[in-house]
Write a protein that holds these residues in place. Structure first.
Motif, PDB file in Angstrom:
ATOM      1  N   MET A  79       0.837  -1.192   0.000  1.00 59.60           N
ATOM      2  CA  MET A  79       0.000   0.000   0.000  1.00 59.60           C
ATOM      3  C   MET A  79       0.871   1.242   0.000  1.00 59.60           C
ATOM      4  N   PHE A  80       0.410   2.268  -0.670  1.00 61.21           N
ATOM      5  CA  PHE A  80       1.166   3.503  -0.801  1.00 61.21           C
ATOM      6  C   PHE A  80       1.323   4.209   0.540  1.00 61.21           C
ATOM      7  N   ASP A  81       2.548   4.643   0.825  1.00 59.52           N
ATOM      8  CA  ASP A  81       2.852   5.376   2.054  1.00 59.52           C
ATOM      9  C   ASP A  81       2.558   6.855   1.815  1.00 59.52           C
ATOM     10  N   TYR A  82       1.340   7.283   2.165  1.00 55.87           N
ATOM     11  CA  TYR A  82       0.873   8.612   1.779  1.00 55.87           C
ATOM     12  C   TYR A  82       0.999   9.592   2.935  1.00 55.87           C
ATOM     13  N   HIS A  83       1.570  10.764   2.643  1.00 58.11           N
ATOM     14  CA  HIS A  83       1.726  11.794   3.661  1.00 58.11           C
ATOM     15  C   HIS A  83       1.253  13.124   3.086  1.00 58.11           C
ATOM     16  N   TYR A  84       0.191  13.666   3.666  1.00 59.55           N
ATOM     17  CA  TYR A  84      -0.276  14.974   3.232  1.00 59.55           C
ATOM     18  C   TYR A  84       0.735  16.041   3.621  1.00 59.55           C
ATOM     19  N   GLN A  85       0.693  17.158   2.905  1.00 60.41           N
ATOM     20  CA  GLN A  85       1.600  18.250   3.164  1.00 60.41           C
ATOM     21  C   GLN A  85       0.816  19.522   3.455  1.00 60.41           C
ATOM     22  N   TYR A  86       1.540  20.574   3.772  1.00 56.52           N
ATOM     23  CA  TYR A  86       0.918  21.868   4.029  1.00 56.52           C
ATOM     24  C   TYR A  86       0.261  22.387   2.763  1.00 56.52           C
ATOM     25  N   SER A  87      -0.927  22.913   2.908  1.00 56.00           N
ATOM     26  CA  SER A  87      -1.686  23.413   1.771  1.00 56.00           C
ATOM     27  C   SER A  87      -1.639  24.940   1.720  1.00 56.00           C
ATOM     28  N   LEU A  88      -1.517  25.472   0.507  1.00 57.71           N
ATOM     29  CA  LEU A  88      -1.568  26.915   0.307  1.00 57.71           C
ATOM     30  C   LEU A  88      -2.942  27.366  -0.171  1.00 57.71           C
ATOM     31  N   CYS A  89      -3.918  26.472  -0.100  1.00 56.26           N
ATOM     32  CA  CYS A  89      -5.265  26.841  -0.494  1.00 56.26           C
ATOM     33  C   CYS A  89      -6.146  26.934   0.742  1.00 56.26           C
ATOM     34  N   GLY A 128     -19.272  -3.279  -9.941  1.00 54.79           N
ATOM     35  CA  GLY A 128     -18.344  -2.439 -10.699  1.00 54.79           C
ATOM     36  C   GLY A 128     -18.097  -1.101 -10.043  1.00 54.79           C
ATOM     37  N   LYS A 129     -18.268  -1.044  -8.730  1.00 56.63           N
ATOM     38  CA  LYS A 129     -18.054   0.197  -7.981  1.00 56.63           C
ATOM     39  C   LYS A 129     -16.894   0.012  -7.007  1.00 56.63           C
ATOM     40  N   GLY A 130     -16.186   1.105  -6.752  1.00 57.98           N
ATOM     41  CA  GLY A 130     -15.064   1.017  -5.848  1.00 57.98           C
ATOM     42  C   GLY A 130     -14.610   2.374  -5.359  1.00 57.98           C
ATOM     43  N   VAL A 131     -13.526   2.342  -4.620  1.00 60.55           N
ATOM     44  CA  VAL A 131     -12.915   3.554  -4.074  1.00 60.55           C
ATOM     45  C   VAL A 131     -11.435   3.509  -4.409  1.00 60.55           C
ATOM     46  N   VAL A 132     -10.920   4.581  -4.992  1.00 61.83           N
ATOM     47  CA  VAL A 132      -9.508   4.640  -5.345  1.00 61.83           C
ATOM     48  C   VAL A 132      -8.898   5.937  -4.854  1.00 61.83           C
ATOM     49  N   ARG A 133      -7.595   5.891  -4.615  1.00 61.75           N
ATOM     50  CA  ARG A 133      -6.845   7.123  -4.427  1.00 61.75           C
ATOM     51  C   ARG A 133      -6.234   7.462  -5.777  1.00 61.75           C
ATOM     52  N   TYR A 147      -2.929   0.209 -12.063  1.00 61.79           N
ATOM     53  CA  TYR A 147      -1.507   0.219 -11.735  1.00 61.79           C
ATOM     54  C   TYR A 147      -1.033   1.589 -11.261  1.00 61.79           C
ATOM     55  N   ASP A 148      -1.670   2.665 -11.752  1.00 61.11           N
ATOM     56  CA  ASP A 148      -1.244   4.005 -11.354  1.00 61.11           C
ATOM     57  C   ASP A 148      -2.178   4.638 -10.324  1.00 61.11           C
ATOM     58  N   HIS A 149      -3.110   3.850  -9.781  1.00 57.31           N
ATOM     59  CA  HIS A 149      -3.996   4.305  -8.714  1.00 57.31           C
ATOM     60  C   HIS A 149      -3.923   3.297  -7.566  1.00 57.31           C
ATOM     61  N   GLU A 150      -4.233   3.756  -6.380  1.00 58.52           N
ATOM     62  CA  GLU A 150      -4.314   2.847  -5.237  1.00 58.52           C
ATOM     63  C   GLU A 150      -5.768   2.431  -5.054  1.00 58.52           C
ATOM     64  N   LEU A 151      -6.052   1.172  -5.291  1.00 55.04           N
ATOM     65  CA  LEU A 151      -7.412   0.658  -5.167  1.00 55.04           C
ATOM     66  C   LEU A 151      -7.693   0.340  -3.703  1.00 55.04           C
ATOM     67  N   LEU A 152      -8.612   1.082  -3.100  1.00 56.80           N
ATOM     68  CA  LEU A 152      -8.914   0.939  -1.681  1.00 56.80           C
ATOM     69  C   LEU A 152     -10.073  -0.006  -1.429  1.00 56.80           C
ATOM     70  N   GLU A 153     -11.078   0.018  -2.298  1.00 59.02           N
ATOM     71  CA  GLU A 153     -12.236  -0.866  -2.195  1.00 59.02           C
ATOM     72  C   GLU A 153     -12.693  -1.216  -3.603  1.00 59.02           C
ATOM     73  N   TRP A 154     -13.218  -2.444  -3.777  1.00 55.25           N
ATOM     74  CA  TRP A 154     -13.742  -2.820  -5.089  1.00 55.25           C
ATOM     75  C   TRP A 154     -14.782  -3.915  -4.943  1.00 55.25           C
TER      76      TRP A 154
END
Length: 266
Positions: free
Chosen positions: A1-11, A198-203, A186-193
């Protein structure tokens, strides 16, 4: 699973909120801090124009003057090429040819810098900031932006113009249904399927190509995913620029995060 870390937002919304399913279900307007104020006279001028083609032309002219792009344009071909090299148009065109290009890295870098969402894919899956793929992305990002005139500031104004135009055309619309042709996850992280529905959740990656046209989406993959995209997460829509800039392009660039998707069949 992808090691995801949010960063500071300028929005105007924290990155961990912006990247969530909850935000996509109930989105808020987004704005990069200071951009509207810095270019207040430009947006005031847009307010007085009722024709979208005229607003697009004014945007193009304003970008050239505000970022001195016109100074690179000479009568010969070399000057024209230098003008494009220093322009946001180079990066949009580069993305359209290859999202994993140097130009693509710069656009992903803008999302990371402004929205706090790091990329999850650039020529390979990015598994954290120590991964080779992330270092390769940083190298491309630095190479693309190093000798370009304030490219992130150009992209700030591009995003704000697109958001202005979306609000101007239909202020009551919060979501737009878009389609993306893919060959797999392959270029998305599939979280649920759920294979049955045919429905799911991806990052999704921090920036992604979609289209308004379901049929056109099939040109880019072996199957099509459908997503209900918040208007505030549309970075670019080719239909909103002057016809001569990216004529015939139908791509919509969407800021990523966690999305509910549906697999579509003909």
């Amino acid at each position: 699973m992808f090691d995801y870390h949010y960063q500071y937002s300028l929005c105007s919304v924290p990155a961990w909120v912006l990247g969530s399913r909850e935000f996509n279900a109930d989105p808020a307007p987004l704005s990069v801090h200071g951009v509207r104020a810095a270019h207040a006279h430009f947006f005031k001028k847009l307010d007085n124009l009722s024709n979208w083609e005229e607003r697009a032309r004014i945007f193009q002219d304003y970008m050239e003057v505000a970022f001195h792009l016109h100074q690179w344009r000479e009568k010969d071909n070399v000057g024209k090429l230098l003008s494009i090299k220093h322009s946001y148009l180079r990066f949009l065109r580069g993305w359209l040819f290859d999202a994993d290009s140097v130009e693509g890295a710069v656009l992903k870098g803008w999302v990371e810098s402004r929205m706090g969402l790091p990329p999850t894919y650039h020529g390979g899956r990015i598994n954290g900031k120590e991964s080779n793929a992330y270092l390769a992305y940083l190298k491309d990002r630095m190479k693309g932006s190093g000798r370009t005139n304030a490219i992130f500031s150009q992209l700030d104004l591009l995003y704000e113009f697109v958001q202005y135009e979306l609000g101007r055309r239909d202020p009551d619309t919060t979501h737009i249904t878009l389609f993306r042709g893919v060959h797999g996850f392959y270029d998305h992280e599939l979280l649920e399927w759920d294979a049955k529905t045919g429905k799911g959740v991806v990052r999704l990656n921090n920036l992604n190509s979609f289209t308004h046209d379901f049929e056109r989406a099939w040109e880019f993959g072996t199957f099509v995913i459908e997503a209900r995209v918040p208007v505030s997460k549309i970075f670019f829509d080719g239909a909103f620029l002057h016809a001569g800039i990216l004529k015939g392009e139908e791509e919509v660039l969407v800021i990523g995060g966690i999305y509910d998707i549906s697999r579509r069949i003909i």
